[in-house]
Each structure stands twice: as C-alpha cells, then as structure tokens.
Design a protein around this motif. Structure first.
Motif, PDB file in Angstrom:
ATOM      1  N   LEU A   1      35.759  88.026  60.017  1.00 49.69           N
ATOM      2  CA  LEU A   1      34.451  87.771  59.414  1.00 49.69           C
ATOM      3  C   LEU A   1      33.610  87.027  60.439  1.00 49.69           C
ATOM      4  O   LEU A   1      34.132  86.212  61.203  1.00 49.69           O
TER       5      LEU A   1
ATOM      6  N   PRO B   1      32.833  92.149  57.983  1.00 56.88           N
ATOM      7  CA  PRO B   1      31.672  91.479  57.389  1.00 56.88           C
ATOM      8  C   PRO B   1      30.952  90.538  58.362  1.00 56.88           C
ATOM      9  O   PRO B   1      31.575  89.819  59.143  1.00 56.88           O
TER      10      PRO B   1
ATOM     11  N   TRP C   1      34.981  88.152  50.905  1.00 51.68           N
ATOM     12  CA  TRP C   1      35.149  88.965  52.099  1.00 51.68           C
ATOM     13  C   TRP C   1      36.488  88.832  52.809  1.00 51.68           C
ATOM     14  O   TRP C   1      36.800  89.650  53.678  1.00 51.68           O
TER      15      TRP C   1
END
Length: 232
Positions: free
Chosen positions: A44, A71, A112
């Motif tokens: 992420l 993400p 996420w």
C-alpha cells in the motif's frame, strides 16, 4: 510506502503504522516514490498530494502508468470533493484528509490490507490509559504520545523566530508555508489551540492584515511553542 515531505508528519505516520505492525518505507517526494518502486514492492502507498517537485497527483499517475496496481491512498489538507476526485482521476484508490484521524487511518488499513496474525497495537502493557483527545490519537499509548511531542518540538521549536524573520523580511509566501506546516503538525497530535492560532495567522495573511496584527499572533504562537519546549 509513505511519500511525505514534512519531517514531523513522517515521524508520526511511521509511528502509527509501526504500532499496527506494519513495516514502512519512507520517501520525501513523488519522484522518490516512483524510483523506490524499482527496489520496493509495497502492499500500500500513502501519497501526500502537496510535495515539492513531482506532486502526489503526478506521482500516482506515473506509478499507474508503470504498472503498479496496489492501493494508493492520497493524503491532503485540502479535502474538498474536487480534491478527492483529482486523486481518484490520477489512479489513487482512497483518500484521507489531513490532519489524519487515527480511526480513519485504521479503517483505511482494514479496507486495503489483509491482516497477518493478531497485532498488539499497544506494545507496553504498563502504559496508562486516558481519554484526552491527544492520547486517543495514539490509542492511549502515552509513551507514543510523548515521543510524538518530542518530535514535534524538535521540528518546530524555532518556528516562532522563523515566522518573525519572514514577516520582517516581507516574505509572505514562506510565512504562509511555515504557518501551514505548523498548523498541520499541531493538529496531528491534538494541539488544537496551537493549530487554531496558526490557522488564524494564515487567514490574517490572506486578508492582508497589518504587521502589528500578524506579529501579535506570532507572539502567541511562539509562547505556546516555548511552553511545549519546556515540557518536552
């Protein structure tokens, strides 16, 4: 990965993520974030929108063009619908407003990232718990809050002097930049009175207030910073 140019924000975000058991790669610009993908494969990315050189919008676009599909979460003090739409249009997956609300941060991580085992968010069982706004931002971990205050003082103890110098030199652009950074840092760790003072200073600068009015606010800000320095 966290792309953030403000040193204090870097410290606090790293501390929060470490409390959640997350390994952090920290970079200071959008360009560095793009280069880091050559050697890192983050699960992420937190991407500050406003950074020198390549900003977060362009960096996110470049990362998507390079094939990065994990993400990317935009971070910005400008949190209007238009700002959020600009992030999404650049390929970002989510958005968090600054100063970051710790509950929203945990929610974002939950959306996420897949949990890996059980994470003990408060590492020291001897830490006392309280209910103040500042301590709540660090999940009641007083030790973490104390370290955050020390980092804040290290980064901002001289801001009063810097603000005065910029005012006396007529450098209102840098005056605004210093006030803006101080406002965000203060709000991040729950120093709401100081954050409100710096917000008032920003508004007075935008309104072309007199030097006397600006200096009075700077004096108040400097007094609060002095008190924080004494207790750090």
């Amino acid at each position: 990965m966290v792309a953030e140019d403000n040193a204090f924000n870097q410290t606090i975000i790293r501390q929060w993520l470490t409390m959640a058991g997350i390994d952090v790669v920290m970079v200071g610009t959008g360009g560095e974030a793009c280069l880091a993908l050559e050697v890192a494969d983050p699960d992420l990315v937190f991407m500050d929108v406003r950074m020198p050189g390549m900003d977060g919008i362009e960096a996110a676009h470049q990362m998507r063009m390079s094939g990065f599909r994990r993400p990317i979460v935009g971070l910005s003090a400008a949190s209007s619908r238009a700002d959020q739409n600009a992030c999404l249009a650049a390929g970002m997956s989510d958005f968090l407003a600054k100063p970051i609300d710790v509950d929203e941060l945990w929610g974002c991580l939950t959306r996420w990232l897949k949990p890996c085992g059980i994470i003990e968010l408060v590492a020291d069982p001897s830490v006392e718990f309280f209910n103040s706004a500042s301590e709540a931002r660090f999940l009641g971990n007083v030790g973490a809050l104390r370290r955050a205050h020390e980092a804040f003082v290290d980064c901002h103890r001289d801001d009063g002097m810097k603000l005065r110098n910029m005012l006396f030199n007529g450098n209102y652009t840098e005056l605004t930049n210093i006030a803006h950074a101080l406002k965000g840092s203060a709000a991040t760790i729950g120093l709401n009175a100081l954050s409100e003072l710096t917000l008032a200073l920003e508004k007075k600068i935008q309104a072309n207030a007199s030097s006397k009015e600006l200096l009075q606010l700077i004096d108040w800000i400097d007094n609060q910073l002095a008190v924080l320095s004494e207790h750090s």
